[in-house]
Motif scaffolding. Structure first.
Motif, PDB file in Angstrom:
ATOM      1  N   GLY A 229       0.810  -1.162   0.089  1.00 50.80           N
ATOM      2  CA  GLY A 229       0.005  -0.033  -0.003  1.00 50.80           C
ATOM      3  C   GLY A 229       0.912   1.329   0.029  1.00 50.80           C
ATOM      4  O   GLY A 229       0.216   2.180  -0.281  1.00 50.80           O
ATOM      5  N   ASP A 230       2.117   1.034   0.313  1.00 57.19           N
ATOM      6  CA  ASP A 230       3.077   2.500   0.335  1.00 57.19           C
ATOM      7  C   ASP A 230       3.318   2.730  -1.056  1.00 57.19           C
ATOM      8  O   ASP A 230       3.733   4.079  -1.398  1.00 57.19           O
TER       9      ASP A 230
ATOM     10  N   ALA B 284      -3.043   7.377   2.387  1.00 60.56           N
ATOM     11  CA  ALA B 284      -1.720   8.216   3.252  1.00 60.56           C
ATOM     12  C   ALA B 284      -0.515   8.239   2.451  1.00 60.56           C
ATOM     13  O   ALA B 284       0.225   9.367   2.655  1.00 60.56           O
ATOM     14  N   ALA B 285      -0.518   7.239   1.736  1.00 57.15           N
ATOM     15  CA  ALA B 285       1.184   7.049   1.007  1.00 57.15           C
ATOM     16  C   ALA B 285       1.046   8.260  -0.205  1.00 57.15           C
ATOM     17  O   ALA B 285       1.763   9.216  -0.286  1.00 57.15           O
ATOM     18  N   ARG B 286      -0.246   8.550  -0.564  1.00 60.83           N
ATOM     19  CA  ARG B 286      -0.366   9.712  -1.636  1.00 60.83           C
ATOM     20  C   ARG B 286       0.049  11.153  -1.081  1.00 60.83           C
ATOM     21  O   ARG B 286       0.565  11.806  -1.442  1.00 60.83           O
TER      22      ARG B 286
ATOM     23  N   ASP C 260       6.978  10.544  -3.460  1.00 56.59           N
ATOM     24  CA  ASP C 260       8.177   9.612  -4.236  1.00 56.59           C
ATOM     25  C   ASP C 260       7.677   8.051  -3.945  1.00 56.59           C
ATOM     26  O   ASP C 260       8.079   7.704  -4.797  1.00 56.59           O
ATOM     27  N   ILE C 261       7.576   7.630  -2.984  1.00 57.93           N
ATOM     28  CA  ILE C 261       7.308   6.195  -2.914  1.00 57.93           C
ATOM     29  C   ILE C 261       6.263   5.777  -3.795  1.00 57.93           C
ATOM     30  O   ILE C 261       6.346   4.739  -4.487  1.00 57.93           O
ATOM     31  N   CYS C 262       5.256   6.410  -3.761  1.00 57.36           N
ATOM     32  CA  CYS C 262       3.881   6.050  -4.583  1.00 57.36           C
ATOM     33  C   CYS C 262       4.002   6.527  -5.915  1.00 57.36           C
ATOM     34  O   CYS C 262       2.884   6.773  -6.586  1.00 57.36           O
TER      35      CYS C 262
END
Ligand code: SAM
Length: 292
Positions: free
Chosen positions: A85-86, A114-116, A121-123
């Motif tokens: 999910g991240d 939450a990742a968005r 950068d991660i998502c």
């Protein structure tokens, strides 16, 4: 006032990070989701109080869990990510122009949001048109896939909470069936060096070894995971070898942009310390590999 985050790795061992700010806190339908700002590791995502990903060391885990299997599958076109999910695993998979379908099944939509919000950068891969993001249970999803996958990457939480049933034989049997004639499943596994986790790792390896044609293990060093020594289980279907001669040079088109993965890391990751070989004796095939 000083703020610290502490993760208990065992009754006698804890890992702490100084926190400058709590950025997000939410009780989702599946878990407690927190995001904190830390001077040492940047932003840190926590699920049920456990470190999931950090700005500073996420690249190690996401490059290892993605490029090792994909480098062994030069013909791969379809990849399934369970969990993740991240967004880090999806970002790494999206680097391969040859992939046509990247399906991702994450049980908790709140983690994706939450990742968005906090880990753009991660998502970054979430914007890729090839990525099909489904909010759902990976265990149910893998039972009824429409077409076979070349690789399945299980980037789930630990075997407690929503991730618990992703660590059982029925799930791995369904994953085996969801792969084509030649394919690879990679799943993260717990550290081999801490007694509390070693039993879990052997149990997970037993499930997979009974289900797949051959099982290999590779290691990586992830500072914010318990003990730092972390495992990845490489389950092969149809004769795929982790150090096969047909390792794909496809990653070279973006290799310089990677911060961890390269051919030396790939080979070295499958060279196991004696205590790990003994712990998983009879279950893994690393001794068949030519690791000079
Ligand atoms: N790298 C992390 C680690 O090693 O623990 C995993 C990161 S990722 C955030 C783990 C994700 O797996 C979480 O977002 C969680 O919601 C998801 N997950 C847990 N159980 C799941 C299931 N049954 N189906 C799909 N996703 C699941």
């Amino acid at each position: 006032m000083e703020l610290w985050y502490t993760e208990e790795h065992s009754p006698n061992c804890r890992f702490s990070l100084r926190v400058t700010r709590q950025l997000h806190s939410e009780k989702t339908p599946f878990q407690q989701l927190d995001i904190v700002a830390t001077p040492e590791y940047g932003r840190v995502m926590l699920l049920d109080g456990l470190v999931m990903t950090t700005d500073r060391d996420e690249f190690v885990y996401h490059e290892l869990i993605t490029h090792v299997p994909l480098a062994c599958l030069p013909e791969a076109r379809r990849v399934l990510i369970i969990g993740g999910g991240d967004g880090g695993t999806a970002r790494e998979a999206c680097r391969y122009p040859r992939l046509e379908t990247i399906d991702m099944v994450e049980i908790d939509g709140a983690v994706i949001e939450a990742a968005r919000a906090w880990f753009p950068d991660i998502c970054a891969g979430f914007a890729d048109p090839r990525l099909n993001l489904t909010v759902g249970d990976g265990m149910e999803y893998v039972r009824k896939v429409a077409a076979p996958y070349d690789a399945i990457i299980v980037d789930s939480t630990d075997p407690v909470g929503p991730g618990e049933h992703l660590f059982n034989e029925a799930f791995y049997r369904d994953c085996y069936a969801a792969l084509g004639e030649q394919g690879v499943l990679v799943s993260q596994g717990p550290t081999p060096i801490q007694p509390e986790f070693a039993g879990l790792l052997r149990e997970q390896a037993e499930f997979i070894a009974r289900t797949f044609d051959r099982l290999y293990l590779y290691l990586g060093h992830i500072p914010t995971y318990p003990t730092g020594t972390w495992c990845f289980l490489f389950a092969a279907k149809g004769g795929i070898e982790p150090l096969g001669s047909r390792t794909d040079a496809g990653w070279r088109t973006f290799g310089e942009r990677l911060r961890y993965y390269n051919p030396g890391v790939h080979r070295g990751a499958f060279g196991l310390p004696n205590y790990v070989r003994r712990q998983l004796d009879g279950l893994i095939a690393n001794d068949r590999l030519d690791i000079a």
